[in-house]
Design a protein around this motif. Sequence first.
Motif, mmCIF file in Angstrom:
data_model
loop_
_atom_site.group_PDB
_atom_site.id
_atom_site.type_symbol
_atom_site.label_atom_id
_atom_site.label_comp_id
_atom_site.label_asym_id
_atom_site.label_seq_id
_atom_site.Cartn_x
_atom_site.Cartn_y
_atom_site.Cartn_z
ATOM 1 N N MET A 305 0.835 -1.198 0.000
ATOM 2 C CA MET A 305 0.000 0.000 0.000
ATOM 3 C C MET A 305 0.875 1.255 0.000
ATOM 4 S SD MET A 305 -3.102 -1.345 0.121
ATOM 5 C CE MET A 305 -4.054 0.150 0.434
ATOM 6 N N THR A 306 0.280 2.376 -0.392
ATOM 7 C CA THR A 306 1.001 3.651 -0.328
ATOM 8 C C THR A 306 0.843 4.306 1.041
ATOM 9 O OG1 THR A 306 -0.927 4.768 -1.277
ATOM 10 C CG2 THR A 306 0.831 4.087 -2.795
ATOM 11 N N ASP A 347 -2.590 -0.755 -3.642
ATOM 12 C CA ASP A 347 -2.465 0.279 -4.671
ATOM 13 C C ASP A 347 -1.025 0.500 -5.105
ATOM 14 O OD1 ASP A 347 -1.946 1.451 -2.104
ATOM 15 O OD2 ASP A 347 -2.310 3.442 -2.933
ATOM 16 N N ILE A 350 -0.279 -2.383 -7.487
ATOM 17 C CA ILE A 350 -0.972 -2.171 -8.761
ATOM 18 C C ILE A 350 -0.215 -1.157 -9.611
ATOM 19 C CG2 ILE A 350 -3.081 -1.239 -9.805
ATOM 20 C CD1 ILE A 350 -4.604 -2.462 -7.365
ATOM 21 N N GLU A 351 0.270 -0.094 -8.989
ATOM 22 C CA GLU A 351 1.043 0.911 -9.726
ATOM 23 C C GLU A 351 2.324 0.307 -10.286
ATOM 24 O OE1 GLU A 351 1.473 4.918 -11.130
ATOM 25 O OE2 GLU A 351 -0.215 3.800 -10.277
ATOM 26 N N CYS A 376 -6.486 -7.141 -7.937
ATOM 27 C CA CYS A 376 -6.655 -5.728 -8.291
ATOM 28 C C CYS A 376 -7.575 -5.028 -7.289
ATOM 29 C CB CYS A 376 -7.209 -5.638 -9.717
ATOM 30 S SG CYS A 376 -6.858 -4.105 -10.572
ATOM 31 N N PHE A 378 -7.261 -2.735 -4.169
ATOM 32 C CA PHE A 378 -7.345 -1.394 -3.586
ATOM 33 C C PHE A 378 -6.719 -0.419 -4.579
ATOM 34 C CE2 PHE A 378 -7.619 -4.536 -0.326
ATOM 35 C CZ PHE A 378 -8.681 -4.100 0.444
ATOM 36 N N ILE A 379 -7.583 0.129 -5.431
ATOM 37 C CA ILE A 379 -7.151 0.797 -6.648
ATOM 38 C C ILE A 379 -7.672 2.229 -6.700
ATOM 39 C CG2 ILE A 379 -9.139 -0.066 -7.964
ATOM 40 C CD1 ILE A 379 -7.179 -0.455 -10.345
ATOM 41 N N HIS A 380 -6.909 3.097 -7.320
ATOM 42 C CA HIS A 380 -7.280 4.507 -7.480
ATOM 43 C C HIS A 380 -7.949 4.733 -8.835
ATOM 44 C CE1 HIS A 380 -5.054 5.931 -3.965
ATOM 45 N NE2 HIS A 380 -4.075 5.136 -4.324
ATOM 46 N N GLN A 383 -5.675 4.813 -11.770
ATOM 47 C CA GLN A 383 -5.171 3.494 -12.155
ATOM 48 C C GLN A 383 -6.196 2.755 -13.016
ATOM 49 O OE1 GLN A 383 -4.260 2.144 -8.144
ATOM 50 N NE2 GLN A 383 -2.061 2.469 -8.478
ATOM 51 N N TRP A 416 -11.283 2.873 2.172
ATOM 52 C CA TRP A 416 -10.599 1.985 1.238
ATOM 53 C C TRP A 416 -11.475 0.777 0.914
ATOM 54 C CZ3 TRP A 416 -7.613 2.103 -2.506
ATOM 55 C CH2 TRP A 416 -6.378 2.755 -2.533
ATOM 56 N N SER A 420 -12.925 -0.562 -2.795
ATOM 57 C CA SER A 420 -12.108 -1.674 -3.274
ATOM 58 C C SER A 420 -12.896 -2.520 -4.272
ATOM 59 C CB SER A 420 -11.647 -2.544 -2.101
ATOM 60 O OG SER A 420 -12.756 -3.186 -1.474
#
Length: 542
Positions: A305-306, A347, A350-351, A376, A378-380, A383, A416, A420
């Motif tokens: 995670m970020t 996330d 994923i990045e 896939c 916890f995505i923004h 993304q 989150w 998700s």
Amino acid sequence: MQSLKADMIVSGGPIYTALGQAKAEAVAIHAGKIVAAGKAADLDGLAGSGTRRIDLRGRSAIPAFNDCHLHTISLGLSLSEVNLSPSAVRNIDDMIAAIRAQAAKMKPGEWILGGRYDHFELAEKRHPSMQELDQAAPDNPVYIKRRCGHVGVGNSRAFALAKITDASPDPAGGHIEKRDGKLTGQLQENAQNLVFSIVPDYSMDELIDAIEVAGKHMLERGVASVMDAGIGMRQGVDDMAAFQLAYRDGRLPVRTYLAVLGGPDGIIDECASVGMITGVGDDYLKVGPAKLFADGSAGGRTAAMTTPYLNDGDNKGLFIYSDNELNAMVNEYYDMGYQLATHAIGDAAIEQVLNAYENAISTGRRPPQRHRIEHCGFIHPHQNERMQRLGIIPVPQPCFFRHFSDLYASVLGDEWTNRSYPLRTWVEMGLRPASSTDTPVCPPDALPNLASILDRRGPSGKVYGADQTLDIDTAIETMTYNGAFAENSEHIKGRLQPGQLADVTIVDRDIFGLSADEIAAANVDFTIVGGAVAYDRLGEIA
């Protein structure tokens, strides 16, 4: 010239043929394929003296489910391991008792393996310790895995055999948990390989048995196609050999797409050297993508995670590979001709995966391969837009909401968790999310998985992200056609239309218009594969 006569006609209830199409009254099958779908009266002329009829009696029929991310061999073997799932154990004492009972059946020194435990579901809300496993089986090495598969706990004998000590450093992409400098027994991600590498191998017969048992398990749940999401994870190239032999001997119950494990511990090089790359095979057994792991699981606090996990210091999870390492492997497998399927839940992971994919795709060295991101989670929004631009397919597991969403909220927060696995967003963006179960992480039950798409309800009853639910027709599409699309097979399966393979699931009631709970409680009465009845719950077909 004699007109074609159907081998089978299914009629008498609502039949979902494809998204956006009116329900059919009947479908006709010949030579393993759908030859007609529509009004029952219009198909009567296809009936002959040898035509088998299945009367739905108001039940519903849909394209057979495609569970496009699960672990076949692990499912089969798990059925013979110590069952530590939430339905079997409620606390640490239950776990100890189950392991002790298994030890009583075994000789000293034999390995005891168990799985599917969920520390969040235990009364103590924690993992068992090494010392507690020592109490359960002092004379046997023990290793048990959390249901996500990314975290496990071993006893002292297992750690001694693996030569793991208080002084052992973390391996790349893994973590050996210690408290006050002492081992707790918990291993995360690649650290588990220290134990897995010394567990005795299964025989080829045992691997084939596991494939057959797991396949029959899936047929009972209306699943006719699967993707095994990691050939080589269990026992290297033996995994691939077991599938090939099972198919040869008629012991592969479901159509199977094989994701080949990449990375330092994978089998890509061995497979590629003999031409086993994406697309090789037939409509029953086919080589699929190269499988990589970018991170771990949110429930195990190892998804990358970020932002830090709640109440866990600065822990942001784990990357399995550095950016350079992942980029190099993605480029290599891309050039070999493999579709790519990379596990990424957090996330940050994923990045990292999107960067690696874009780096390879932008070269234009190969035609598009419908690359995938497995889970896939916890995505923004930005993304999602990158995935749309690059043609990347998300492969989520809606059942995670039914089992883990309360846990996600406790470790990452409600915000989150609500956003998700955004299936509605993905559908509206044309990303064709391919829903699956990741069994044995979740039970292999397709109908409860379908229900989870409709309500996104957690174990507590709380709904997370109601704006991301889907209607039932679209939900079915994510579990049938989209899975076929993710393996470049949508031209032959995933819908009940002329020319498609006659893979059909018949549910014991009309599921259209039912609540999510009612759908989850339904049963599969028939699974038809290639026009043949492969599962008959009530023994209706003589």
